[in-house]
Design a protein around this motif. Structure first.
Motif, PDB file in Angstrom:
ATOM      1  N   LEU A  25      -8.551  -7.840   8.526  1.00  0.00           N
ATOM      2  CA  LEU A  25      -7.661  -6.677   8.478  1.00  0.00           C
ATOM      3  C   LEU A  25      -6.264  -7.041   8.965  1.00  0.00           C
ATOM      4  O   LEU A  25      -5.251  -6.623   8.383  1.00  0.00           O
ATOM      5  CB  LEU A  25      -8.234  -5.552   9.344  1.00  0.00           C
ATOM      6  N   ASP A  26      -6.231  -7.851  10.024  1.00  0.00           N
ATOM      7  CA  ASP A  26      -4.960  -8.291  10.575  1.00  0.00           C
ATOM      8  C   ASP A  26      -4.167  -9.053   9.517  1.00  0.00           C
ATOM      9  O   ASP A  26      -2.969  -8.854   9.312  1.00  0.00           O
ATOM     10  CB  ASP A  26      -5.244  -9.172  11.789  1.00  0.00           C
ATOM     11  N   HIS A  27      -4.914  -9.901   8.813  1.00  0.00           N
ATOM     12  CA  HIS A  27      -4.316 -10.686   7.744  1.00  0.00           C
ATOM     13  C   HIS A  27      -3.746  -9.782   6.655  1.00  0.00           C
ATOM     14  O   HIS A  27      -2.618  -9.947   6.203  1.00  0.00           O
ATOM     15  CB  HIS A  27      -5.406 -11.602   7.173  1.00  0.00           C
ATOM     16  N   LEU A  28      -4.548  -8.759   6.294  1.00  0.00           N
ATOM     17  CA  LEU A  28      -4.107  -7.800   5.283  1.00  0.00           C
ATOM     18  C   LEU A  28      -2.828  -7.092   5.722  1.00  0.00           C
ATOM     19  O   LEU A  28      -1.910  -6.880   4.942  1.00  0.00           O
ATOM     20  CB  LEU A  28      -5.213  -6.765   5.043  1.00  0.00           C
ATOM     21  N   LYS A  29      -2.823  -6.747   7.029  1.00  0.00           N
ATOM     22  CA  LYS A  29      -1.650  -6.042   7.559  1.00  0.00           C
ATOM     23  C   LYS A  29      -0.406  -6.923   7.423  1.00  0.00           C
ATOM     24  O   LYS A  29       0.673  -6.457   7.016  1.00  0.00           O
ATOM     25  CB  LYS A  29      -1.895  -5.684   9.021  1.00  0.00           C
TER      26      LYS A  29
ATOM     27  N   PHE B 167       0.684  -6.946   3.956  1.00  0.00           N
ATOM     28  CA  PHE B 167       1.299  -5.675   3.645  1.00  0.00           C
ATOM     29  C   PHE B 167       2.744  -5.647   4.152  1.00  0.00           C
ATOM     30  O   PHE B 167       3.671  -5.277   3.418  1.00  0.00           O
ATOM     31  CB  PHE B 167       0.468  -4.561   4.284  1.00  0.00           C
ATOM     32  N   MET B 168       2.924  -6.076   5.396  1.00  0.00           N
ATOM     33  CA  MET B 168       4.268  -6.074   5.985  1.00  0.00           C
ATOM     34  C   MET B 168       5.237  -6.930   5.161  1.00  0.00           C
ATOM     35  O   MET B 168       6.363  -6.529   4.859  1.00  0.00           O
ATOM     36  CB  MET B 168       4.238  -6.606   7.434  1.00  0.00           C
ATOM     37  N   SER B 169       4.738  -8.125   4.815  1.00  0.00           N
ATOM     38  CA  SER B 169       5.656  -9.008   4.087  1.00  0.00           C
ATOM     39  C   SER B 169       5.941  -8.442   2.695  1.00  0.00           C
ATOM     40  O   SER B 169       7.068  -8.514   2.203  1.00  0.00           O
ATOM     41  CB  SER B 169       5.112 -10.433   4.032  1.00  0.00           C
ATOM     42  N   SER B 170       4.943  -7.794   2.076  1.00  0.00           N
ATOM     43  CA  SER B 170       5.171  -7.190   0.762  1.00  0.00           C
ATOM     44  C   SER B 170       6.187  -6.068   0.872  1.00  0.00           C
ATOM     45  O   SER B 170       7.124  -5.956   0.072  1.00  0.00           O
ATOM     46  CB  SER B 170       3.882  -6.627   0.187  1.00  0.00           C
ATOM     47  N   VAL B 171       5.988  -5.196   1.899  1.00  0.00           N
ATOM     48  CA  VAL B 171       6.880  -4.054   2.054  1.00  0.00           C
ATOM     49  C   VAL B 171       8.317  -4.531   2.255  1.00  0.00           C
ATOM     50  O   VAL B 171       9.250  -4.065   1.591  1.00  0.00           O
ATOM     51  CB  VAL B 171       6.431  -3.169   3.229  1.00  0.00           C
ATOM     52  N   THR B 172       8.488  -5.490   3.180  1.00  0.00           N
ATOM     53  CA  THR B 172       9.854  -5.950   3.447  1.00  0.00           C
ATOM     54  C   THR B 172      10.459  -6.571   2.205  1.00  0.00           C
ATOM     55  O   THR B 172      11.634  -6.379   1.903  1.00  0.00           O
ATOM     56  CB  THR B 172       9.892  -6.960   4.604  1.00  0.00           C
TER      57      THR B 172
ATOM     58  N   PHE C 157      -6.214  -2.353  -7.475  1.00  0.00           N
ATOM     59  CA  PHE C 157      -6.156  -1.225  -6.542  1.00  0.00           C
ATOM     60  C   PHE C 157      -5.624  -1.635  -5.183  1.00  0.00           C
ATOM     61  O   PHE C 157      -5.587  -0.837  -4.267  1.00  0.00           O
ATOM     62  CB  PHE C 157      -7.536  -0.576  -6.401  1.00  0.00           C
ATOM     63  N   GLU C 158      -5.275  -2.920  -5.026  1.00  0.00           N
ATOM     64  CA  GLU C 158      -4.718  -3.347  -3.744  1.00  0.00           C
ATOM     65  C   GLU C 158      -3.224  -3.062  -3.715  1.00  0.00           C
ATOM     66  O   GLU C 158      -2.567  -2.985  -4.748  1.00  0.00           O
ATOM     67  CB  GLU C 158      -4.994  -4.838  -3.524  1.00  0.00           C
ATOM     68  N   LYS C 159      -2.712  -2.992  -2.472  1.00  0.00           N
ATOM     69  CA  LYS C 159      -1.301  -2.618  -2.331  1.00  0.00           C
ATOM     70  C   LYS C 159      -0.385  -3.710  -2.879  1.00  0.00           C
ATOM     71  O   LYS C 159      -0.630  -4.901  -2.665  1.00  0.00           O
ATOM     72  CB  LYS C 159      -0.992  -2.413  -0.848  1.00  0.00           C
ATOM     73  N   PHE C 160       0.660  -3.310  -3.528  1.00  0.00           N
ATOM     74  CA  PHE C 160       1.699  -4.203  -4.046  1.00  0.00           C
ATOM     75  C   PHE C 160       1.207  -5.192  -5.077  1.00  0.00           C
ATOM     76  O   PHE C 160       1.829  -6.196  -5.328  1.00  0.00           O
ATOM     77  CB  PHE C 160       2.405  -4.972  -2.906  1.00  0.00           C
ATOM     78  N   ARG C 161      -0.024  -4.937  -5.632  1.00  0.00           N
ATOM     79  CA  ARG C 161      -0.460  -5.822  -6.703  1.00  0.00           C
ATOM     80  C   ARG C 161      -0.094  -5.141  -8.002  1.00  0.00           C
ATOM     81  O   ARG C 161      -0.762  -4.225  -8.438  1.00  0.00           O
ATOM     82  CB  ARG C 161      -1.976  -6.061  -6.641  1.00  0.00           C
ATOM     83  N   GLN C 162       0.968  -5.574  -8.604  1.00  0.00           N
ATOM     84  CA  GLN C 162       1.320  -4.930  -9.862  1.00  0.00           C
ATOM     85  C   GLN C 162       0.779  -5.730 -11.025  1.00  0.00           C
ATOM     86  O   GLN C 162       0.656  -6.944 -10.952  1.00  0.00           O
ATOM     87  CB  GLN C 162       2.837  -4.836  -9.982  1.00  0.00           C
ATOM     88  N   GLY C 163       0.460  -4.969 -12.102  1.00  0.00           N
ATOM     89  CA  GLY C 163      -0.074  -5.654 -13.273  1.00  0.00           C
ATOM     90  C   GLY C 163       1.000  -6.500 -13.937  1.00  0.00           C
ATOM     91  O   GLY C 163       2.206  -6.278 -13.762  1.00  0.00           O
TER      92      GLY C 163
END
Lengths: 919, 72
Positions: free
Chosen positions: A674-678, A681-686, A848-854
């Motif tokens: 989960l930590d890894h996912l977080k 996520f952070m790096s994707s968001v930024t 369905f994962e965050k920031f995974r665009q087709g």
């Protein structure tokens, strides 16, 4: 007739073969490759039950009594049905406490009483020596039939072949029965030879049976057909003997008697209990042995009836039919084989019985006497191992010679003919004390003594004395009229009990009084501490795990113990006891402390050599023991069971600790991922935030640097800045939205939702987008669907997301998107199908994962990559599921299912699903 | 009492009780009659047949248990 030289050569040649087999088996045992370590050999060795009394006697009894020879073999069948329960317990006890004979077993159970051991030994010798004599008689009788020689009794003893056979067997028993000082160790050579003999006697008997049935007659049917013509023979196959109906009491008595004997005869105890390699073998041997008995009995009736049908034979000669039929009908080789088979039955019985009885005589009569006389009592004497061996060898010769003497004196007398059953009845007296002792905790020494003495006395008076009287050794007057003319005391009609045959009569009185006294005296007085402790050890032998209680308290010196063990079992084995114990405790041998457990171990090892009763006396003589009271015994037992309970609890605790550790490890792994996912996520968001920011900043800087920029250009730049800012806002909103939903703080305004109307609204909302792309939107909706309980705004968000996604991916100007709504088994299913490129299998799991665009980054339409994850979480929230069906090239189909009737109310459901999300 | 994977104690006791009943009065008298079974007298045939049946039942109970047994 066969020349005596041939018979003698066959006899001694066969005995020589036995020596070779036994020597080979002993050598294999020494190499650790045991010949007898399997259930088949174990079961064959039990075949020692079939002696000459079976081999020759069965045919004789069948010729006079018909089927009445059978109960002797039906009893063992019934006993074997319980072998796994009873015999296995006896084996476990004998193994654990190094018991080496029946006398030892009974004495050990009742407080290691030397007197009880001596009594049991005495009963055995009195009961068994005539049985040994019977076997020797069979040797002589067989030889006589084979050679046509004169009766053995007429020859001088020094020319008597029987004596030489007896002496050879004594040599065999000495060579293979007294190998070890420790009798608890097995005699592999002897057992292998016995098993071989069992196979030989079965083979020989079957050969004779086949010869008679199919050689002299035309099968079973022919024998029976001819026998029906003779009325006396027909009667043999009925239960009724000589009128008076079926003597079912006697039939039952015979069955019971043989059932007990098969466990209690000294030779059976020896091969079944003492020589047992592995108690698991009992499982298979228990049914192989009755099968052996069935096979060896199957031809008894055909041989008996066939022999009687042939001219010149009467039932008096029937005992030798096995030899005389082949001999008289032109098959001397078969007769010789049958003779060897008979010899097998005789020698097997003699060897095992002699070894068993001599062990008892040595350990329970001679040794205690020597101890009492002080010959062996000195605390530090010389090495006694050689003395012990000599005593045991002397006892073997003594027992065999006693049997020979009895045979010479009794000769043809009645006492010999009926001795088989009389011996059975003698050993049956052990049943209450032995079987009661391993199942009934309250049985005491006094009870065992009382029962055995009374049972033995009644057996002597009602069975042994009458048989002696019938032999003419003592006057027979008292049989008819009772001693001193007191009719009530007549041995075969004791207290006026009539209507039973003499065996049943004797068994009824002796066993009945035996049991009554055993139970009565046991209940009358409480047991001593030692009896109580032994009772616990015996009865609960299966219940002990590692923590076995040791009922001993006192002080001992290591040197004394070591000297004692060395004297009785030799320096090597004695040294091994102490070294092993030190190794188990993990201390150097020099620092070994003589605690109760060590004393107990030394005592058990000595017991293997000299018997439990003598071992007890010896250990007591070199240690300073504190006498135990019954309270002490209970206390020790309590400690042991507490120890066991602690060990159990400890085990339990360590098991639950292991489980907890595993759970923690799994949780930790989940946290790490989960930590890894977080982090992802952070790096994707930024990253996603930086792109619009960069373009806004670049355009703003351009405008700042160039105040004279044309209005048109400036307007275009400002337009981009506004749209990028909108994108930023949207992104931040979606991230916040997702974070809220994931954290369970999402705002839900549930209401009744008509999904059909909702889809129509959403379609209207994206109509402009579709028109721009030149795509077609097809709706396939039913006329009406039941309402849902959900948040309409959220569901609209889902629909808009799916529709706009589809619009983005369909090919320009040729796009087609189909929306269907259907009700399926309590659910509403919505699917959005496009004719775009589809989703490659590798990406299907991650859409369905965050920031995974087709699609790849260069060509894909703009988007935040958060639409699908948010949609899925919304659907999840309402208890539904969202999934993707896609074949590459066939377009993609996103669908979701929502339950119509949620199990819980909207409020409760909310919490439940948030919980599920976070998991 | 037995546990482990040997034949079950209850099965064995039941078989033994059945054996006692079949091998004794009065059930045995059933076979004690004139006439023949396959040309043979009924009583011995019945005795050996019951005997073989008990062996087969014991073998089945023992071998079906399979595996080892550590006592209780």
């Amino acid at each position: 007739m066969i020349p005596p030289a041939v018979v003698l050569a066959a006899s001694f040649g066969y005995l020589l073969l036995l020596f070779l087999i036994a020597a080979h088996a002993d050598r294999r045992a020494a190499q650790g490759r045991s010949l007898i370590d399997n259930p088949g050999v174990y079961a064959l060795s039990w075949g020692v039950y079939c002696t000459a009394w079976t081999y020759f006697g069965s045919v004789g009894r069948a010729a006079s009594g018909g089927v009445w020879f059978l109960p002797i073999y039906l009893g063992p069948m019934l006993a074997m049905l319980l072998a796994w329960i009873v015999l296995r317990k006896m084996v476990r006890i004998a193994r654990t406490y190094r018991v080496t004979s029946i006398a030892d077993f009974i004495a050990s159970r009742y407080g290691k009483s030397p007197a009880l051991a001596a009594l049991v030994t005495l009963i055995t010798v009195v009961g068994i020596v005539p049985y040994i004599a019977l076997q020797l008689k069979a040797v002589a009788a067989g030889y006589q039939v084979m050679t046509g020689a004169e009766a053995a009794g007429a020859a001088a003893w020094w020319t008597d072949k029987t004596l030489f056979v007896a002496l050879t067997l004594a040599a065999f028993a000495i060579a293979f029965g007294t190998r070890h000082l420790d009798l608890a160790e097995r005699h592999e050579g002897m057992v292998a030879a016995i098993a071989f003999e069992s196979a030989v006697k079965l083979g020989a008997f079957l050969a004779v049976g086949a010869f008679v049935t199919w050689g002299l007659f035309d099968g079973f049917g022919d024998i029976w057909h001819r026998a029906r013509a003779v009325p006396e023979l027909g009667a043999l196959l009925r239960l009724d003997r000589g009128g008076g109906g079926f003597g079912h009491a006697q039939w039952f008595a015979l069955t019971l008697l043989s059932m007990l004997s098969v466990l209690l005869l000294p030779r059976q105890f020896q091969v079944m209990v003492v020589e047992c390699v592995d108690e698991r073998h009992i499982r298979r041997a228990a049914w192989l042995f009755p099968l052996y008995l069935l096979l060896i009995n199957i031809f008894v009736l055909p041989i008996a009836i066939g022999g009687l049908l042939l001219p010149g034979n009467g039932s008096a000669d029937a005992e030798t039919f096995v030899l005389s039929l082949p001999l008289g009908h032109g098959a001397p080789a078969l007769a010789l084989l049958a003779y060897v088979g008979g010899l097998s039955a005789i020698t097997g019985m003699l060897v095992v019985e002699t070894v068993a009885v001599s062990t008892m005589v040595c350990n329970d009569l001679v040794m205690p006497a020597l101890l009492r006389l002080g010959v062996l009592g000195a605390p530090r004497g010389s090495d006694l191992t050689r003395v012990l061996l000599s005593i045991r060898r002397g006892a073997i010769v003594g027992v065999l010679m006693l049997g020979y003497l009895y045979y010479r004196v009794a000769g043809e007398a009645y006492a010999l003919v009926s001795i088989g059953l009389i011996s059975f009845a003698a050993v049956a007296q052990f049943a209450p004390a032995l079987l009661g002792g391993i199942y009934w905790r309250d049985g005491t020494r006094a009870g065992a003594f009382g029962g055995l003495i009374a049972g033995f006395a009644l057996w002597t008076y009602t069975l042994m004395l009458p048989s002696l009287a019938k032999s003419g050794w003592i006057g027979g007057d008292f049989l008819a009229r009772g001693p001193f003319g007191i009719a009530l005391l007549a041995p075969e009609r004791l207290f006026g009990l009539t209507g039973l045959d003499n065996l049943t009569h004797s068994l009824f009185w002796s066993l009945g009084v035996n049991v009554a006294l055993y139970v009565g005296l046991s209940l009358a007085r409480a047991p001593s501490a030692r009896e109580a402790s032994q009772a616990l050890l015996f009865v609960d032998v299966f219940r002990r795990g590692g923590a076995e209680p040791v009922f001993w308290r006192g002080r001992a010196r290591l040197d004394d113990l070591r000297a004692l063990a060395t004297r009785f079992i030799g320096p090597e084995r004695a040294g091994a006891i102490f070294a092993d114990y030190a190794a188990e405790l993990g201390v150097p041998p020099a620092e070994l402390r003589p605690d109760a457990r060590l004393v107990d171990r030394v005592e058990r090892r000595i017991a293997g050599a000299v018997g439990t009763a003598s071992a007890r006396v010896m250990v007591a003589s070199v240690t300073r023991e504190e006498p135990l009271s019954v309270e002490d015994v209970l206390e020790i037992l309590d400690q042991a069971s507490q120890l066991r309970a602690y060990a159990h609890a400890l085990e339990e605790k360590s098991r639950s600790l292991e489980t907890a550790t595993a759970e923690l490890r799994a949780a930790n792994e989940q946290l790490l991922s989960l930590d890894h996912l977080k982090d992802d996520f952070m790096s994707s968001v930024t990253h996603e935030l930086r792109t619009p920011l960069t373009s806004i900043r670049a355009l703003s800087e351009l405008m700042l640097d160039d105040p004279e920029m044309e209005a048109e250009q400036r307007g275009e730049f400002l337009g981009i800045i506004v749209s990028e800012s909108e994108r930023l806002t949207r992104l931040v909103n979606q991230v916040l939205d997702l974070a809220k939903i994931e954290a369970g703080h999402g705002e839900w305004h549930n209401a009744s939702v008509d999904l059909r109307a909702l889809i129509l609204d959403a379609a209207r909302g994206v109509a402009e987008l579709f028109r721009e792309r030149g795509a077609e939107l097809v709706l396939d909706l039913p006329a009406s669907v039941p309402p849902l309980w959900a948040d309409p705004d959220r569901l609209t968000q889902v629909m808009l997301n799916l529709l706009s996604n589809a619009a983005k991916f369909v090919p320009a100007e040729k796009g087609r998107v189909e929306v269907t709504l259907a009700e399926e088994g309590g659910n509403l299913v919505v699917s959005v199908r496009d004719n775009g490129p589809g989703v490659p299998p590798a990406e299907r799991a991650s859409v369905f994962e965050k920031f995974r665009q087709g699609g790849d980054a260069a060509s894909r339409p703009p988007g935040t990559g958060l639409g699908l994850p948010i949609s899925r979480r919304i659907v999840d929230h309402f208890g539904g599921t969202m999934w993707l069906d896609s074949e590459p090239g066939q377009g993609a189909c996103f669908a979701f299912r929502l339950p119509l009737a949620p199990a819980t109310g909207p409020g409760g459901k909310e919490n439940g699903h948030e919980g599920a999300d976070r998991r | 009492m037995t546990g482990g994977r040997g034949p079950g104690a209850r099965v064995l006791v039941a078989l033994c009780a059945a054996g006692f009943a079949l091998f004794n009065f009065p059930l045995l008298v059933v076979w004690d009659r004139p006439g023949t079974i396959l040309g043979l007298p009924p009583l011995p045939v019945a005795l050996f047949a019951i005997w073989a049946g008990l062996i087969a039942a014991l073998a089945l109970a023992s071998e079906r248990g399979g595996g080892r047994d550590d006592g209780e």
